[in-house]
Design an enzyme around this catalytic site. Sequence first.
Site, PDB file in Angstrom:
ATOM      1  N   SER A 135       0.862  -1.188   0.000  1.00 38.78           N
ATOM      2  CA  SER A 135       0.000   0.000   0.000  1.00 38.78           C
ATOM      3  C   SER A 135       0.894   1.233   0.000  1.00 38.78           C
ATOM      4  O   SER A 135       2.056   1.152   0.443  1.00 38.78           O
ATOM      5  CB  SER A 135      -0.862  -0.007   1.270  1.00 38.78           C
ATOM      6  OG  SER A 135      -1.528   1.232   1.423  1.00 38.78           O
ATOM      7  N   TYR A 148      -1.763  -0.512  10.725  1.00 43.08           N
ATOM      8  CA  TYR A 148      -1.760  -0.775   9.268  1.00 43.08           C
ATOM      9  C   TYR A 148      -0.438  -0.303   8.666  1.00 43.08           C
ATOM     10  O   TYR A 148       0.190  -1.019   7.887  1.00 43.08           O
ATOM     11  CB  TYR A 148      -2.955  -0.061   8.635  1.00 43.08           C
ATOM     12  CG  TYR A 148      -3.185  -0.395   7.176  1.00 43.08           C
ATOM     13  CD1 TYR A 148      -3.569  -1.685   6.782  1.00 43.08           C
ATOM     14  CD2 TYR A 148      -3.048   0.566   6.176  1.00 43.08           C
ATOM     15  CE1 TYR A 148      -3.795  -1.994   5.446  1.00 43.08           C
ATOM     16  CE2 TYR A 148      -3.275   0.265   4.834  1.00 43.08           C
ATOM     17  CZ  TYR A 148      -3.649  -1.011   4.476  1.00 43.08           C
ATOM     18  OH  TYR A 148      -3.873  -1.312   3.155  1.00 43.08           O
TER      19      TYR A 148
END
Length: 267
Positions: A135, A148
């Site tokens: 990501s 995350y």
Amino acid sequence: MDIFGRTVLLTGATGGLGQAIAGALASRGARVALSARKAEALEELAAKLPGDGHRVLPSDLAEPGAAERLAAEAGEVEILVANAGLPGMGLLSDFSPTEVSRAVRVNLEAPMLLAQALSPAMTAQGSGHLVFIASLAGKAANPRSSIYNATKFGLRGFALGLRCDLAPQGVGVSLISPGFIREAGMFADSGAKLPPGLGTGTPEQVGSAVIKAIEQDKVELSVAPPLQRALAHLGLATPGISVRVQSGAAGQRTSERIAAGHPREKR
Ligand SMILES: NC(=O)c1ccc[n+]([C@@H]2O[C@H](COP(=O)([O-])OP(=O)(O)OC[C@H]3O[C@@H](n4cnc5c(N)ncnc54)[C@H](OP(=O)(O)O)[C@@H]3O)[C@@H](O)[C@H]2O)c1
């Protein structure tokens, strides 16, 4: 690496990006072993993919030993696409220790263990490819994303380091780093609105990036409009400035909206 006729193990296949990646791989002639927890959704996906030889391998990667079992059940795999992930968003103080472990295991430990189990056969053959869906949150940090961010920064470091080790043995390792993706997937599911100008990518662009990464042995492909890429690179080049920008009122509001849109079981 030519994808036609190859056996691919794809995790997170039932998700918004997973379905697009499965479609892209199957359209290129791959035989895809589809994995996620929801067995019925996997069967439905397998039935509608083009080509043949697809199978389903349900697995809960948050369970200890699940990654090793999945690799064993998958058998001979020529390409791994480690895509399963949890958004893991919210304040650290709101996470239970179990929720922290689950996010780390699904997003980071399971891809590492799958690669560990599957890569020896690839190096013995002198060919194979490992793709990790990371990501832009693996390049720049955001509010409500410490866990995350940790998993995606970790996944990037793992993949880049592994590439150094496996490249001389003929095995490719690639990272796909999407920004915010519209229409399907964890960001779209949150229902959150972004500040104007940031833009979004599509699941199909992620699928195409996976194909390009395998066929052209790319180190890392970002799937995002220019402003998101620029912000991510600010995070890599000057983390101090990036954190100040992201911690401002607009960054706080956006991250809070995304975090609020995720149900607790997605931690
Ligand atoms: N969407 C975005 O904007 C975006 C942006 C950047 C990066 N990414 C990354 O892209 C990847 C795919 O995300 P997505 O947007 O497609 O999310 P998603 O729609 O929420 O899908 C997540 C996938 O992971 C699987 N999964 C979740 N927990 C699991 C567990 N315990 N064991 C096994 N599988 C599990 C889910 O399947 P089951 O529920 O059936 O188990 C599902 O297939 C993730 O790694 C994510 O971090 C997404």
